[in-house]
Design a protein around this motif. Structure first.
Motif, PDB file in Angstrom:
ATOM      1  N   GLN A 124      -5.022   5.335   1.981  1.00 24.48           N
ATOM      2  CA  GLN A 124      -4.068   4.557   1.208  1.00 24.48           C
ATOM      3  C   GLN A 124      -4.647   4.153  -0.139  1.00 24.48           C
ATOM      4  OE1 GLN A 124      -3.242   1.319   4.004  1.00 24.48           O
ATOM      5  NE2 GLN A 124      -1.278   2.296   4.448  1.00 24.48           N
ATOM      6  N   ARG A 134      -8.692  -2.034   6.845  1.00 23.14           N
ATOM      7  CA  ARG A 134      -8.910  -1.085   5.750  1.00 23.14           C
ATOM      8  C   ARG A 134     -10.375  -1.095   5.315  1.00 23.14           C
ATOM      9  NH1 ARG A 134      -3.977  -3.125   4.939  1.00 23.14           N
ATOM     10  NH2 ARG A 134      -2.296  -1.611   4.840  1.00 23.14           N
ATOM     11  N   TRP A 159       0.832  -1.199   0.000  1.00 26.09           N
ATOM     12  CA  TRP A 159       0.000   0.000   0.000  1.00 26.09           C
ATOM     13  C   TRP A 159       0.861   1.241   0.000  1.00 26.09           C
ATOM     14  CZ3 TRP A 159      -5.194  -0.782  -0.368  1.00 26.09           C
ATOM     15  CH2 TRP A 159      -5.657  -2.067  -0.099  1.00 26.09           C
ATOM     16  N   ASN A 200       0.800   5.306   1.092  1.00 27.41           N
ATOM     17  CA  ASN A 200       0.074   6.301   1.880  1.00 27.41           C
ATOM     18  C   ASN A 200      -0.191   7.529   1.015  1.00 27.41           C
ATOM     19  OD1 ASN A 200       0.083   4.717   4.165  1.00 27.41           O
ATOM     20  ND2 ASN A 200       2.014   5.575   4.897  1.00 27.41           N
TER      21      ASN A 200
END
Length: 173
Positions: free
Chosen positions: A86, A49, A5, A7
């Motif tokens: 993200q 998430r 991922w 940011n």
């Protein structure tokens, strides 16, 4: 599902009562990342998430203000405070020569053209005309390196090294 991922930003607070959030951006591509219809993921403190879709975006002072589809009330987004926004690493945009992702730069070792080791890049700031790379040093204050051609001479992402021309006054002993 992807485990890598990038940011994009950090949600630092809510803004108003209509589900708007304040984001400190950590992306070089805010126009693309915050475009209405774009899917991002909110990563909370427990590393879970939640997908969100950008409904609107505007800039306010140093913040990006975002709303998400289906989350039209401050109560819907209150739990996002302190969370990271993200995007999957698979969503990496094509880069021109001399462009880098923040994630490529953070962690690079910095040395001068004379071979003196300065430290490692720990953060990137975007205060205005150019980015500033924050370099941590052992037992000394951090160094702020402006990402400009006259200072940054070479970036090698593969070797995770950056070579700079040390200008007078750049390092405060």
């Amino acid at each position: 599902m992807t485990t890598d991922w990038l940011n994009v930003g950090k949600i630092v607070n809510t803004h108003g009562i209509r589900g708007e959030v304040r984001v400190i951006s950590r992306t070089d591509f805010p126009e693309e990342r915050y475009k209405p219809g774009t899917e991002l993921f909110v990563k909370n403190a427990t590393n879970k998430r939640e997908p969100v879709v950008i409904k609107s975006h505007r800039k306010h002072k140093q913040f990006e203000l975002l709303t998400f589809e289906g989350l039209d009330n401050v109560n819907d987004v209150e739990s996002f405070k302190g969370s990271l926004l993200q995007v999957s690493k698979d969503e990496t945009p094509e880069l021109e020569e001399g462009e880098f992702l923040y994630s490529d730069i953070i962690g690079c070792s910095v040395q001068t053209t004379d071979g003196e080791q300065i430290g490692d890049i720990k953060e990137i700031l975007s205060p205005g005309a150019n980015d500033v790379w924050v370099v941590s040093r052992r037992g000394a204050k951090d160094v702020l390196i402006p990402y400009i051609e006259s200072v940054v001479k070479r970036v090698d992402i593969t070797e995770k090294t950056v070579t700079i021309e040390l200008m007078e006054g750049l390092i405060d002993e």
